[in-house]
Write an enzyme that holds these catalytic residues in place. Structure first.
Site, short mmCIF file in Angstrom:
data_model
loop_
_atom_site.label_atom_id
_atom_site.label_comp_id
_atom_site.label_asym_id
_atom_site.label_seq_id
_atom_site.Cartn_x
_atom_site.Cartn_y
_atom_site.Cartn_z
N HIS A 4 4.19 -2.79 -5.92
CA HIS A 4 4.48 -2.85 -4.50
C HIS A 4 4.02 -1.54 -3.85
CE1 HIS A 4 6.15 -3.70 -0.72
NE2 HIS A 4 7.00 -2.68 -0.76
N CYS A 42 10.77 -6.72 -0.42
CA CYS A 42 9.50 -6.32 -1.05
C CYS A 42 9.30 -6.96 -2.42
CB CYS A 42 9.42 -4.80 -1.14
SG CYS A 42 9.48 -4.06 0.49
N ASN A 62 3.00 -0.61 4.12
CA ASN A 62 3.92 -1.48 3.38
C ASN A 62 3.99 -2.84 4.09
OD1 ASN A 62 6.11 -2.73 2.18
ND2 ASN A 62 7.46 -0.94 2.33
O1 UT7 Z 1 9.78 -1.07 0.83
C1 UT7 Z 1 10.45 -1.01 -0.36
C2 UT7 Z 1 11.49 0.02 -0.46
N1 UT7 Z 1 11.19 1.24 0.27
C3 UT7 Z 1 10.67 2.29 -0.34
O2 UT7 Z 1 10.36 2.26 -1.51
C4 UT7 Z 1 10.54 3.56 0.48
C5 UT7 Z 1 11.20 4.73 -0.25
N2 UT7 Z 1 11.24 5.96 0.55
C6 UT7 Z 1 10.14 6.64 0.88
O3 UT7 Z 1 9.03 6.24 0.57
C7 UT7 Z 1 10.31 7.97 1.56
O4 UT7 Z 1 11.68 8.34 1.53
C8 UT7 Z 1 9.82 7.99 3.05
C9 UT7 Z 1 8.29 7.92 3.07
C10 UT7 Z 1 10.41 6.81 3.79
C11 UT7 Z 1 10.21 9.30 3.71
O5 UT7 Z 1 9.70 10.41 2.98
P1 UT7 Z 1 10.68 11.60 2.52
O6 UT7 Z 1 9.83 12.55 1.81
O7 UT7 Z 1 11.81 10.97 1.73
O8 UT7 Z 1 11.17 12.18 3.87
P2 UT7 Z 1 12.67 12.28 4.46
O9 UT7 Z 1 13.11 10.95 4.97
O10 UT7 Z 1 13.55 12.99 3.48
O11 UT7 Z 1 12.42 13.27 5.67
C12 UT7 Z 1 12.02 14.63 5.45
C13 UT7 Z 1 11.80 15.25 6.81
C14 UT7 Z 1 12.96 15.03 7.78
O12 UT7 Z 1 13.09 16.20 8.57
P3 UT7 Z 1 14.22 17.30 8.24
O13 UT7 Z 1 15.53 16.56 8.32
O14 UT7 Z 1 13.90 17.78 6.86
O15 UT7 Z 1 14.02 18.31 9.31
C15 UT7 Z 1 12.48 13.90 8.64
O16 UT7 Z 1 13.05 13.92 9.93
O17 UT7 Z 1 10.66 14.68 7.43
C16 UT7 Z 1 11.00 14.20 8.74
N3 UT7 Z 1 10.20 13.03 9.05
C17 UT7 Z 1 8.97 13.14 9.56
N4 UT7 Z 1 8.23 14.20 9.93
C18 UT7 Z 1 7.00 13.96 10.42
C19 UT7 Z 1 10.49 11.73 8.86
N5 UT7 Z 1 9.47 10.97 9.26
C20 UT7 Z 1 8.51 11.82 9.71
C21 UT7 Z 1 7.23 11.64 10.27
N6 UT7 Z 1 6.51 12.75 10.59
N7 UT7 Z 1 6.68 10.41 10.43
#
Ligand code: UT7
Length: 327
Positions: A252, A111, A282
């Site tokens: 980004h 990125c 993204n």
């Molecule tokens: O590209 C350059 C570098 N990348 C970034 O900068 C991305 C950085 N990270 C993020 O933007 C975020 O971590 C994400 C958007 C990728 C994920 O958001 P989050 O708030 O960190 O969610 P999480 O991965 O901690 O997941 C929270 C919960 C999980 O369920 P449990 O374990 O709490 O029951 C996931 O399984 O949300 C669940 N989950 C979803 N639920 C509904 C993950 N994806 C989804 C989804 N819909 N699409």
């Protein structure tokens, strides 16, 4: 004599995947995606490769600047989704556009690819080694996205942003300062495991889905918020730029929450932040040049404006650039 962007264009393919599409077959909702990421739609290239995203944008940028096929000396392509592992995508672009006088190469910095390439391009041009450089940030993220995995499928899209880099007689335009960083300890959290020399592709790696991008979102999120905010604040401080001096932050676009945390730390309001994550998701190396191109097209970028570009991505790679807009 600093180098500057003298033309900019972008291409996003017409096919759209919206949040309703994912809600139909993955365990997700529009509300979850919008509140956690800010993404509503992303564009997908159904047929073709990363170079096919670049070609229309490159033609537009060259036409804007009135350049023909003999006028480009060098091509840099920032991408993590090259057409092939080799040859490089710059060669594919050179061939498709018929740029017979150009040499070139690819840069892999995920990125942050556009930022790393912009600095490289400007330094090549400033040195006098290259007169006119075609700089491309492009990724076909759909080619490495697992559409069965709700945590990855919703995040990414395909696009290209392309600019022409040339010297300017006026030191008040172009690249003014940059901070670029890498830290390989981030590898476990954001990577493509198989297909490289570490783990060549095999039936087993494909069965295990190791040819897809893998991201452990939370550690990347924490590192991104800190990394992007730190370098953005540092580049302002060391150049004595107050929030009022900055016309635009071009961050980004991985997550709206990371973008607003960076703007907060810089002390600038969201009205001065370029945000198009809702429409494209993204798009890795394409994100920042695509923002610049969209804002340029709608007349919101003005000559002399101070612009801060900031990114964070796999590697980890991150950085910030201070540009004075010169078109
Ligand atoms: O590209 C350059 C570098 N990348 C970034 O900068 C991305 C950085 N990270 C993020 O933007 C975020 O971590 C994400 C958007 C990728 C994920 O958001 P989050 O708030 O960190 O969610 P999480 O991965 O901690 O997941 C929270 C919960 C999980 O369920 P449990 O374990 O709490 O029951 C996931 O399984 O949300 C669940 N989950 C979803 N639920 C509904 C993950 N994806 C989804 C989804 N819909 N699409």
């Amino acid at each position: 004599m600093p180098a500057t962007i003298t033309a900019i264009a972008h291409y996003a393919p017409p096919d759209i995947l919206d949040n309703d599409y994912f809600s139909k077959y993955l365990d997700t909702t529009n509300e979850w995606i919008m509140s956690r990421t800010g993404i509503s739609e992303r564009r997908i290239l159904k047929n073709g490769a990363t170079s096919d995203l670049i070609v229309p944008a490159a033609k537009e940028a060259m036409e804007y600047r009135g350049l023909g096929i003999n006028d480009i000396d060098c091509i840099i392509v920032a991408t993590v989704t090259p057409d092939y592992m080799f040859p490089n995508t710059a060669s594919m672009v050179q061939h498709k556009l018929g740029l017979t006088k150009a040499w070139g190469f690819d840069i892999s910095a995920a990125c942050s690819g556009f930022l790393f390439s912009l600095v490289t391009a400007c330094k090549l041009v400033e040195s006098g080694a290259v007169k006119r450089l075609l700089l491309c940030g492009a990724d076909k993220m759909s080619s490495i996205t697992d559409y069965k995995d709700r945590s990855q499928a919703i995040l990414f899209g395909d696009a290209a942003g392309v600019c022409i880099i040339e010297n300017t007689d006026d030191p008040n335009y172009g690249l003014q300062d940059f901070i670029l960083k890498i830290d390989g300890s981030g590898e476990p959290f954001l990577h493509q495991v198989a297909g490289g020399s570490f783990k060549p592709a095999s039936h087993e790696t494909v069965d295990a889905g190791e040819h897809y991008l893998y991201q452990d979102g939370q550690p990347v999120f924490k590192a991104a918020v800190k990394g992007m905010a730190d370098v953005s604040a540092e580049i302002m401080e060391r150049n004595n730029l107050a929030p009022d001096d900055v016309s635009w932050l071009v961050p980004h676009q991985a997550n709206l929450r990371i973008i607003s945390a960076t703007a907060d730390r810089m002390g600038i309001g969201m009205d001065k932040v370029m945000v198009n994550i809702e429409k494209y998701g993204n798009t890795t190396s394409a994100t920042i040049p695509m923002c610049l191109s969209e804002w340029h097209k709608k007349g919101a970028l003005k000559k002399d404006q101070n612009i801060i570009l900031s990114s964070f991505g796999a590697g980890y790679t991150w950085g910030s650039i201070w540009l004075k807009w010169g078109i």
